[in-house]
Design a protein around this motif. Structure first.
Motif, PDB file in Angstrom:
ATOM      1  N   GLU A  48       0.822  -1.205   0.000  1.00  0.00           N
ATOM      2  CA  GLU A  48       0.000   0.000   0.000  1.00  0.00           C
ATOM      3  C   GLU A  48       0.862   1.264   0.000  1.00  0.00           C
ATOM      4  O   GLU A  48       0.521   2.270  -0.620  1.00  0.00           O
ATOM      5  CB  GLU A  48      -0.936  -0.003   1.218  1.00  0.00           C
ATOM      6  CG  GLU A  48      -1.935   1.122   1.202  1.00  0.00           C
ATOM      7  CD  GLU A  48      -2.906   1.045   2.368  1.00  0.00           C
ATOM      8  OE1 GLU A  48      -3.374   2.121   2.786  1.00  0.00           O
ATOM      9  OE2 GLU A  48      -3.199  -0.053   2.847  1.00  0.00           O
ATOM     10  N   SER A  49       2.010   1.213   0.673  1.00  0.00           N
ATOM     11  CA  SER A  49       2.900   2.376   0.727  1.00  0.00           C
ATOM     12  C   SER A  49       3.634   2.605  -0.597  1.00  0.00           C
ATOM     13  O   SER A  49       4.241   3.642  -0.788  1.00  0.00           O
ATOM     14  CB  SER A  49       3.927   2.202   1.843  1.00  0.00           C
ATOM     15  OG  SER A  49       4.775   1.103   1.556  1.00  0.00           O
ATOM     16  N   LYS A  50       3.584   1.634  -1.493  1.00  0.00           N
ATOM     17  CA  LYS A  50       4.173   1.664  -2.830  1.00  0.00           C
ATOM     18  C   LYS A  50       5.691   1.533  -2.822  1.00  0.00           C
ATOM     19  O   LYS A  50       6.254   0.823  -3.613  1.00  0.00           O
ATOM     20  CB  LYS A  50       3.731   2.896  -3.627  1.00  0.00           C
ATOM     21  CG  LYS A  50       2.235   2.940  -3.815  1.00  0.00           C
ATOM     22  CD  LYS A  50       1.771   4.153  -4.562  1.00  0.00           C
ATOM     23  CE  LYS A  50       0.248   4.128  -4.639  1.00  0.00           C
ATOM     24  NZ  LYS A  50      -0.319   5.308  -5.223  1.00  0.00           N
ATOM     25  N   ILE A  51       6.360   2.207  -1.937  1.00  0.00           N
ATOM     26  CA  ILE A  51       7.813   2.137  -1.861  1.00  0.00           C
ATOM     27  C   ILE A  51       8.199   0.939  -1.008  1.00  0.00           C
ATOM     28  O   ILE A  51       7.548   0.642  -0.003  1.00  0.00           O
ATOM     29  CB  ILE A  51       8.395   3.464  -1.315  1.00  0.00           C
ATOM     30  CG1 ILE A  51       9.908   3.513  -1.501  1.00  0.00           C
ATOM     31  CG2 ILE A  51       7.983   3.707   0.109  1.00  0.00           C
ATOM     32  CD1 ILE A  51      10.495   4.908  -1.289  1.00  0.00           C
ATOM     33  N   LEU A  52       9.240   0.231  -1.434  1.00  0.00           N
ATOM     34  CA  LEU A  52       9.650  -0.984  -0.728  1.00  0.00           C
ATOM     35  C   LEU A  52      10.227  -0.660   0.640  1.00  0.00           C
ATOM     36  O   LEU A  52       9.829  -1.230   1.646  1.00  0.00           O
ATOM     37  CB  LEU A  52      10.662  -1.761  -1.578  1.00  0.00           C
ATOM     38  CG  LEU A  52      10.889  -3.203  -1.222  1.00  0.00           C
ATOM     39  CD1 LEU A  52       9.595  -3.997  -1.254  1.00  0.00           C
ATOM     40  CD2 LEU A  52      11.896  -3.825  -2.164  1.00  0.00           C
ATOM     41  N   ALA A  53      11.182   0.259   0.690  1.00  0.00           N
ATOM     42  CA  ALA A  53      11.777   0.688   1.953  1.00  0.00           C
ATOM     43  C   ALA A  53      12.106   2.167   1.824  1.00  0.00           C
ATOM     44  O   ALA A  53      13.003   2.533   1.072  1.00  0.00           O
ATOM     45  CB  ALA A  53      13.036  -0.118   2.255  1.00  0.00           C
ATOM     46  N   ALA A  54      11.396   2.993   2.548  1.00  0.00           N
ATOM     47  CA  ALA A  54      11.594   4.438   2.448  1.00  0.00           C
ATOM     48  C   ALA A  54      12.796   4.871   3.280  1.00  0.00           C
ATOM     49  O   ALA A  54      12.926   4.474   4.433  1.00  0.00           O
ATOM     50  CB  ALA A  54      10.345   5.166   2.924  1.00  0.00           C
ATOM     51  N   PRO A  55      13.682   5.677   2.697  1.00  0.00           N
ATOM     52  CA  PRO A  55      14.776   6.216   3.502  1.00  0.00           C
ATOM     53  C   PRO A  55      14.237   7.196   4.543  1.00  0.00           C
ATOM     54  O   PRO A  55      13.147   7.769   4.367  1.00  0.00           O
ATOM     55  CB  PRO A  55      15.672   6.931   2.481  1.00  0.00           C
ATOM     56  CG  PRO A  55      14.842   7.123   1.271  1.00  0.00           C
ATOM     57  CD  PRO A  55      13.739   6.102   1.306  1.00  0.00           C
ATOM     58  N   ALA A  56      14.983   7.406   5.611  1.00  0.00           N
ATOM     59  CA  ALA A  56      14.518   8.262   6.707  1.00  0.00           C
ATOM     60  C   ALA A  56      14.274   9.699   6.262  1.00  0.00           C
ATOM     61  O   ALA A  56      13.385  10.364   6.780  1.00  0.00           O
ATOM     62  CB  ALA A  56      15.541   8.238   7.842  1.00  0.00           C
ATOM     63  N   ASP A  57      15.036  10.173   5.287  1.00  0.00           N
ATOM     64  CA  ASP A  57      14.913  11.565   4.869  1.00  0.00           C
ATOM     65  C   ASP A  57      14.091  11.743   3.588  1.00  0.00           C
ATOM     66  O   ASP A  57      14.246  12.722   2.872  1.00  0.00           O
ATOM     67  CB  ASP A  57      16.295  12.188   4.683  1.00  0.00           C
ATOM     68  CG  ASP A  57      17.100  11.491   3.598  1.00  0.00           C
ATOM     69  OD1 ASP A  57      16.711  10.389   3.164  1.00  0.00           O
ATOM     70  OD2 ASP A  57      18.131  12.055   3.179  1.00  0.00           O
ATOM     71  N   LEU A  58      13.191  10.802   3.328  1.00  0.00           N
ATOM     72  CA  LEU A  58      12.393  10.857   2.105  1.00  0.00           C
ATOM     73  C   LEU A  58      11.478  12.070   2.090  1.00  0.00           C
ATOM     74  O   LEU A  58      10.722  12.307   3.027  1.00  0.00           O
ATOM     75  CB  LEU A  58      11.554   9.586   1.957  1.00  0.00           C
ATOM     76  CG  LEU A  58      10.680   9.506   0.702  1.00  0.00           C
ATOM     77  CD1 LEU A  58      11.554   9.452  -0.551  1.00  0.00           C
ATOM     78  CD2 LEU A  58       9.782   8.293   0.771  1.00  0.00           C
ATOM     79  N   ILE A  92       4.426  -4.241  -8.469  1.00  0.00           N
ATOM     80  CA  ILE A  92       5.619  -3.396  -8.549  1.00  0.00           C
ATOM     81  C   ILE A  92       5.894  -2.710  -7.223  1.00  0.00           C
ATOM     82  O   ILE A  92       4.988  -2.514  -6.398  1.00  0.00           O
ATOM     83  CB  ILE A  92       5.483  -2.326  -9.656  1.00  0.00           C
ATOM     84  CG1 ILE A  92       4.269  -1.427  -9.401  1.00  0.00           C
ATOM     85  CG2 ILE A  92       5.398  -2.966 -11.030  1.00  0.00           C
ATOM     86  CD1 ILE A  92       4.161  -0.236 -10.344  1.00  0.00           C
ATOM     87  N   SER A  93       7.140  -2.352  -7.022  1.00  0.00           N
ATOM     88  CA  SER A  93       7.562  -1.544  -5.898  1.00  0.00           C
ATOM     89  C   SER A  93       8.851  -0.845  -6.312  1.00  0.00           C
ATOM     90  O   SER A  93       9.382  -1.125  -7.381  1.00  0.00           O
ATOM     91  CB  SER A  93       7.785  -2.407  -4.651  1.00  0.00           C
ATOM     92  OG  SER A  93       7.874  -1.571  -3.508  1.00  0.00           O
ATOM     93  N   TYR A  94       9.340   0.042  -5.481  1.00  0.00           N
ATOM     94  CA  TYR A  94      10.569   0.746  -5.833  1.00  0.00           C
ATOM     95  C   TYR A  94      11.328   1.180  -4.595  1.00  0.00           C
ATOM     96  O   TYR A  94      10.807   1.158  -3.481  1.00  0.00           O
ATOM     97  CB  TYR A  94      10.272   1.960  -6.723  1.00  0.00           C
ATOM     98  CG  TYR A  94       9.562   3.102  -6.031  1.00  0.00           C
ATOM     99  CD1 TYR A  94      10.276   4.171  -5.504  1.00  0.00           C
ATOM    100  CD2 TYR A  94       8.181   3.127  -5.916  1.00  0.00           C
ATOM    101  CE1 TYR A  94       9.629   5.230  -4.881  1.00  0.00           C
ATOM    102  CE2 TYR A  94       7.525   4.177  -5.299  1.00  0.00           C
ATOM    103  CZ  TYR A  94       8.265   5.224  -4.779  1.00  0.00           C
ATOM    104  OH  TYR A  94       7.625   6.268  -4.160  1.00  0.00           O
ATOM    105  N   THR A  95      12.567   1.567  -4.795  1.00  0.00           N
ATOM    106  CA  THR A  95      13.398   2.171  -3.760  1.00  0.00           C
ATOM    107  C   THR A  95      14.074   3.398  -4.360  1.00  0.00           C
ATOM    108  O   THR A  95      14.315   3.453  -5.568  1.00  0.00           O
ATOM    109  CB  THR A  95      14.471   1.201  -3.224  1.00  0.00           C
ATOM    110  OG1 THR A  95      15.250   0.714  -4.318  1.00  0.00           O
ATOM    111  CG2 THR A  95      13.862   0.036  -2.481  1.00  0.00           C
ATOM    112  N   VAL A  96      14.350   4.372  -3.524  1.00  0.00           N
ATOM    113  CA  VAL A  96      15.070   5.569  -3.942  1.00  0.00           C
ATOM    114  C   VAL A  96      16.108   5.903  -2.880  1.00  0.00           C
ATOM    115  O   VAL A  96      15.987   5.508  -1.723  1.00  0.00           O
ATOM    116  CB  VAL A  96      14.152   6.800  -4.125  1.00  0.00           C
ATOM    117  CG1 VAL A  96      13.221   6.627  -5.294  1.00  0.00           C
ATOM    118  CG2 VAL A  96      13.391   7.125  -2.869  1.00  0.00           C
ATOM    119  N   GLY A  97      17.108   6.626  -3.308  1.00  0.00           N
ATOM    120  CA  GLY A  97      18.129   7.065  -2.366  1.00  0.00           C
ATOM    121  C   GLY A  97      19.077   8.025  -3.033  1.00  0.00           C
ATOM    122  O   GLY A  97      19.073   8.184  -4.260  1.00  0.00           O
TER     123      GLY A  97
END
Length: 187
Positions: A48-58, A92-97
């Motif tokens: 539901e959050s769409k992102i796999l693992a959100a960084p702390a400073d997202l 689908i899911s995604y990660t960013v950093g």
């Protein structure tokens, strides 16, 4: 005199090309050859959050842009978004950093020196080292595709890009461009 003009033109050309250089995204992917994706028609978000693992400073505004860009990129390829991952062909899911980086270049430099000036004096040239230190940020976006029936990872695509001031001024365009480049590799 002709040599001086040629060297001047070369220096101007080098300067123009150097200033015009953009930092393009480097994109690539890895595919699980054990999973057939040719019959895929529908997709859903894995979580539901769409992102796999959100960084702390997202940045939450940036997250909304990425979510929408990914949905639009898959829809543009002809896939239909459905609400439930159970009803979809793939999820689908995604990660960013981002990472701050430092680049150090050091190379020998020559310059004109007067008689007796500078170290390594030889024939009117002094030789030394020139060092350039640049710090910059590099952003990464990775998109993951999972087969719903087999519960296997199917595809992993990513893009890495040096973040420029132009990217900071227009993040929506940068995000869309990178997402489109990454998703374009999915088939």
């Amino acid at each position: 005199m002709k040599l001086v003009k040629q060297l001047s033109l070369f220096a101007i050309f080098t300067l123009v090309v150097g200033c015009a250089t953009t930092h393009k995204a480097k994109v690539n992917f890895d595919k699980n050859e054990q999973v057939n994706t040719s019959s895929y028609k529908t997709f859903a978000w894995l979580k539901e959050s769409k992102i796999l693992a959100a960084p702390a400073d997202l940045n939450p505004v940036m997250k909304v842009r990425v979510d929408k860009a990914i949905e639009n990129a898959f829809a543009a390829k002809g896939y239909k978004l459905v609400n439930s991952p159970v009803e979809a062909d793939f999820a689908i899911s995604y990660t960013v950093g981002s990472r701050d980086k430092i680049k150090v270049d050091s190379f020998p430099a020559t310059y004109r020196a007067g008689f007796g000036w500078g170290r390594s004096y030889y024939g009117g040239l002094a030789v030394g080292n020139e060092t350039h230190v640049r710090s910059y940020s590099e952003g990464k976006l990775a998109i993951d595709v999972f087969d719903v029936k087999t519960k296997q990872p199917t595809w992993h695509g990513w893009g890495v890009k040096r973040i420029t001031s132009a990217d900071k001024n227009d993040p929506a365009t940068t995000i869309k461009t990178i997402v489109d480049q990454v998703v374009a590799q999915f088939n």
